[in-house]
Design a protein around this motif. Sequence first.
Motif, PDB file in Angstrom:
ATOM      1  N   ASP A  58       0.852  -1.199   0.000  1.00  0.00           N
ATOM      2  CA  ASP A  58       0.000   0.000   0.000  1.00  0.00           C
ATOM      3  C   ASP A  58       0.881   1.239   0.000  1.00  0.00           C
ATOM      4  O   ASP A  58       1.598   1.511   0.976  1.00  0.00           O
ATOM      5  N   VAL A 108      -2.835   6.890  -0.629  1.00  0.00           N
ATOM      6  CA  VAL A 108      -3.864   7.415  -1.522  1.00  0.00           C
ATOM      7  C   VAL A 108      -3.552   8.876  -1.814  1.00  0.00           C
ATOM      8  O   VAL A 108      -3.171   9.630  -0.915  1.00  0.00           O
ATOM      9  N   SER A 109      -3.690   9.267  -3.059  1.00  0.00           N
ATOM     10  CA  SER A 109      -3.474  10.663  -3.426  1.00  0.00           C
ATOM     11  C   SER A 109      -4.463  11.552  -2.687  1.00  0.00           C
ATOM     12  O   SER A 109      -5.667  11.288  -2.683  1.00  0.00           O
ATOM     13  N   ARG A 129      -7.735  11.295  -4.777  1.00  0.00           N
ATOM     14  CA  ARG A 129      -8.325  10.218  -3.967  1.00  0.00           C
ATOM     15  C   ARG A 129      -8.202   8.852  -4.636  1.00  0.00           C
ATOM     16  O   ARG A 129      -8.958   7.938  -4.338  1.00  0.00           O
ATOM     17  N   ILE A 130      -7.262   8.714  -5.545  1.00  0.00           N
ATOM     18  CA  ILE A 130      -6.984   7.440  -6.227  1.00  0.00           C
ATOM     19  C   ILE A 130      -5.780   6.796  -5.555  1.00  0.00           C
ATOM     20  O   ILE A 130      -4.803   7.490  -5.235  1.00  0.00           O
ATOM     21  N   PRO A 131      -5.798   5.482  -5.302  1.00  0.00           N
ATOM     22  CA  PRO A 131      -4.613   4.827  -4.739  1.00  0.00           C
ATOM     23  C   PRO A 131      -3.369   5.103  -5.582  1.00  0.00           C
ATOM     24  O   PRO A 131      -3.397   4.971  -6.803  1.00  0.00           O
TER      25      PRO A 131
END
Length: 342
Positions: free
Chosen positions: A73, A76-77, A81-83
């Motif tokens: 992991d 997240v941006s 809000r995208i991984p």
Amino acid sequence: MFLANRVVVLAVVFLAVVMIGFTITRSTGTPLYASLGMAVSEAIIEQRAEEMGLNEPIVVQFWTYLVHLLQGDLGVSRISRIPVAEDIALKLPATAEMVFFTLVVSFIWAIPLGVRAGLRPGGRLAKLGEGMAQFGVSVPAFWLGLLFIFLLYFLPPRLPEPLGPLPSLFPPPLGRLGGVDPPAMVTGFYTVDALIAGDFRLAWEALWHLILPAVTLSLTSGPPLFRVTRTAVSEALASPFVEAAYSYGLGRRTVLIRDVLRNASPPVLNLAAMTFGYLIGGGVLVEVVFSWPGIGSYAVWGMDNSDYDVVLAVVIIAALIYVILYFIVDLIQFAMDPRLRD
């Protein structure tokens, strides 16, 4: 023992990169205002900081990040809000393709000229190689890229009669295909994917867009490859085992291929791996100049928006690739040099 020591050293280097990168990104700003805007209340800011774990001590934040990192992991941006891992997976092939072709171009000019310079230090090809190396280390890559764009794309259509108007020699600096639909993704390398799809015109289009960025990076990153090749060949040529090979009556070609080039290859191989790892994260400005949608441009976007999970992810990915490549080179040297197995 040799490989075990290498694994430990590379693991420590990677951990140090993660730690330093995490500390720097956390101490240079906050993504709160970038993600929420300036016209928000302090209560919302505090709530968001609590959700993001920014109120925790830096040691706790680092430990949490490290645990997530070991699970794959990358965060997240804070803006999209995208991984981050999903964005990296889409953008890394663009950078890798550009770097791969950069190394191909570097091998084409730096290694042959380096070998020639090592065999005949005062020859014309040696002087040509040294001149290219001096030029490459004297100019910034982004400036050279802008110069190529001006001379080979912008200038030809604007030449006065009777020379103009002429077609541009290279496409505009608008990314990998300049707006053309990409091929179906298999490897992420547009040239390879287009060939797999049997679309040779699209493969040429992708290669055409690659030439200027690859040549730009090659001219500025290839000089060390030239000089290391020249030095390695010169030292191998002056070694006692070469004199012994000649004393046995072996021909010059046999000695050069079997003894000189073989013994000169380890430092060249090391530097090639280091260059690839460096260019993965070091070609940022060239990616920006050519609007190349790679991880370098992605990192710049992250810095512009104070999105430090993006910046840190790019640093970690570049360091991981560097460590993996260096370990592969160690394995090759371990297989080639029996002294390392003693």
